[in-house]
Each structure stands twice: as structure tokens, then as C-alpha cells.
Design an enzyme around this catalytic site. Sequence first.
Site, short mmCIF file in Angstrom:
data_model
loop_
_atom_site.label_atom_id
_atom_site.label_comp_id
_atom_site.label_asym_id
_atom_site.label_seq_id
_atom_site.Cartn_x
_atom_site.Cartn_y
_atom_site.Cartn_z
CE LYS A 1 -16.26 46.48 -2.84
NZ LYS A 1 -16.61 47.12 -4.07
CE LYS B 1 -11.41 53.99 -4.52
NZ LYS B 1 -11.70 53.82 -5.90
CE LYS C 1 -18.69 57.00 -7.94
NZ LYS C 1 -18.42 55.57 -8.11
#
Length: 334
Positions: A115, A197, A200
Site C-alpha cells: 500500500k 481477490k 469490497k
Amino acid sequence: MENKKKVIFSGIKPSGDLTLGNYLGAIKNWVKLQDEYDCYFCVVDLHAITVQQLPADVRRRTLEILAIYIAAGIDPEKNTLFIQSHVPAHSEASWLLTCNAYMGEMSRMTQYKDKAQKGGESIGAGLFNYPILMAADVLLYGTDLVPVGKDQVQHLELARDLAERFNRLYSPTFVVPEPYVAKTGAKIMDLQDPTKKMAKSEENPNGSIQLMDPPEVIRRKVSRAVTDSLGVVKFIDEQPGVKNLITILSTITGETIEEIENKYEGMGYAQFKTDVAEAIVSELEPIQNKVKELLNNKTYLESIYKAGAEKANYVSMKTLRKMQKKIGLIPVAK
Ligand code: AQP
């Protein structure tokens, strides 16, 4: 001697609307654990705010996740269901653990490194520290087992290291948690890019099925799911899209991969995709109806998270007090 059930802790962060991945990879498995274990299922709102969120979204999703837990079959009488920010010990224990964590070990967290590469200098400090908050979540309840996906294994290792370090520096305080590897449960991949993957916070709405998507949206997303030109239903790495749909079907219906491959032999993808979509719809529709019902009954939901917070506060405060005392902090005068 009393045969004490082992403790399990897990949670989902309200960082986006829940997906079929969250359901099949986490919640559906939790339902199976509730008789055998003493389970704490949390909505980890403090983790969601490690990235900027709209306040109204955090509020709406937090309640919706709680409703989804219950609608999916997690019994609020048997388990402790609560909202993380209602239990201040999580933040306090996190600070006490932070003071015993090393920059070196934290900087080695691969999820942070990934990140940080994307976020540069302006990446939030919360993203750097969040594995310590996760350690606090788990350690406060004397957790024996933590259901984790592969991406969380390193963070659980950190929780174990922090627990062992604290136990060594002061005196035995924490249970050192072990990973819980579910017998069933699978990693669900993105429908548009099956090499990553289903998440959300994914921006392409066609890549993931939201738990609350209406049936026609689910059908449309599955029919548009990326497959390939081979035209065979086979569970092989060369066909990641088909492999993912097989995983979804098998996880929902309980059919084995072999049974699914045999059933669709020589049939192409049309019927297969229709069946996958119908399996998802029939799994999710009753849950969605129940969620809507629960969200219309805010008083009931409030009573659940209030009772959950009471229990969680009681247990976690006992651990926090022990930590404070051992570190040398003077207890609050009564
Ligand atoms: N695609 C997936 N397949 C299987 N399991 C999954 N989980 C998430 N995605 C999949 C499981 O759901 C739980 C949710 O954990 P979380 O909310 O703390 O964070 P996450 O894993 O980072 O979930 P997302 O959906 O990917 O959220 P964002 O996009 O916000 O980062 C965990 O038990 C996880 O294994």
C-alpha cells in the site's frame, strides 16, 4: 475441571459493501463455529477508518454488517456480537502494544509495503499501525484461534510475537493465538479479473457481487463474468475465471469439484453460468430479506450491540487492567 470452550475472534471492517467473498470466505464459516467455540464477532469500524471513508457510509455499513451476521445465522444469544469502537479497551491496548512493537517488524508487513508503494508519502499512519490494533482485538479476549486468510497470516504472526514479548517482558498475560484454518471456505476471486481477490473496496462494480445485490443484478454480473475461449468447465489454473465460478458453486451447493466438472461436460458455459447465478440468488435471497427486516428494527439491533459491548467491555477491561498494572500504570482510584 470445567471444560472451557476455545475462544475465537474475528471481524469484518465496514470499508465497503460486503461481497460474496466476505460471505463465502468468512461469515458462512463462522456460522459453523458457534456451537463448538466461544465466538466474538466484531464489526471492526476502527479498522475501516485507516482509509478515508464517508461518515454516513461507515454508519450505514456498520449496522448492515451486524444485520448480515445475524441474518446469515450467527446467533446473538450464543455469540458476542459487537462494534469495535464501543469497546475502548481496543484502542488503549493497541497503544500499550505499540510501545512494545518495533519499527523494523512493522516495516516488514507486506500488506503495508504494497500500500505504501501506491500511496507514497501521504499514506495514512493508521495503515502502518493497524496490525497492532488487530493484535489488541485478538489478545484482549484470550483468543485461542483466529480464522485468517493467507493475506492475514503475517499479521497474526505479529500478534503472536507481541503477545510472547509482553509475556516475557512482564509476566504471562496473553494467550498466544493460533491461526484457525477452516475445513471449508475458499478465496473468491474478482469476476472481471480472476487473478485478484473479490474485494469490497474494488471500484469496478461488475467485478464483485455485493451481498445485497438484487437477483437480476447477480444474474447479470455472473453472465458477464470473464471466462475464456476453451469452452470447458474444468478446475485448472489456465481457466481462472471458470475455476472461480466452480469454487463459488461448490462452496454454496456442497457439490465436489469433480461432480461439477462431470455435470457440465460438453455443455459450454451458458447453463453452467445460469446455475451458478441461481445458486447465489437462492443462497443470498433469504439473507437479504432478513437483513432488510432487521434494518427496519433498529431497536432490536441496538439491543444486540449494546449487550455485545457490555460483555466485550467486561472481558477486555480485565485484560487491559492486567496490562496497565504490569506496565506500571497506577490503577484509577475507586
Ligand atoms: N474474496 C474473498 N474470498 C474469501 N474471503 C474473503 N474475505 C474478504 N474477501 C474475501 C474475508 O472476509 C473477511 C473480511 O475481512 P476485512 O473486512 O477485515 O478485510 P479484507 O479481507 O481486506 O476484505 P475486503 O473485502 O478485501 O475489504 P477491502 O477491499 O476494504 O480491503 C476476512 O475474514 C477475509 O479473509
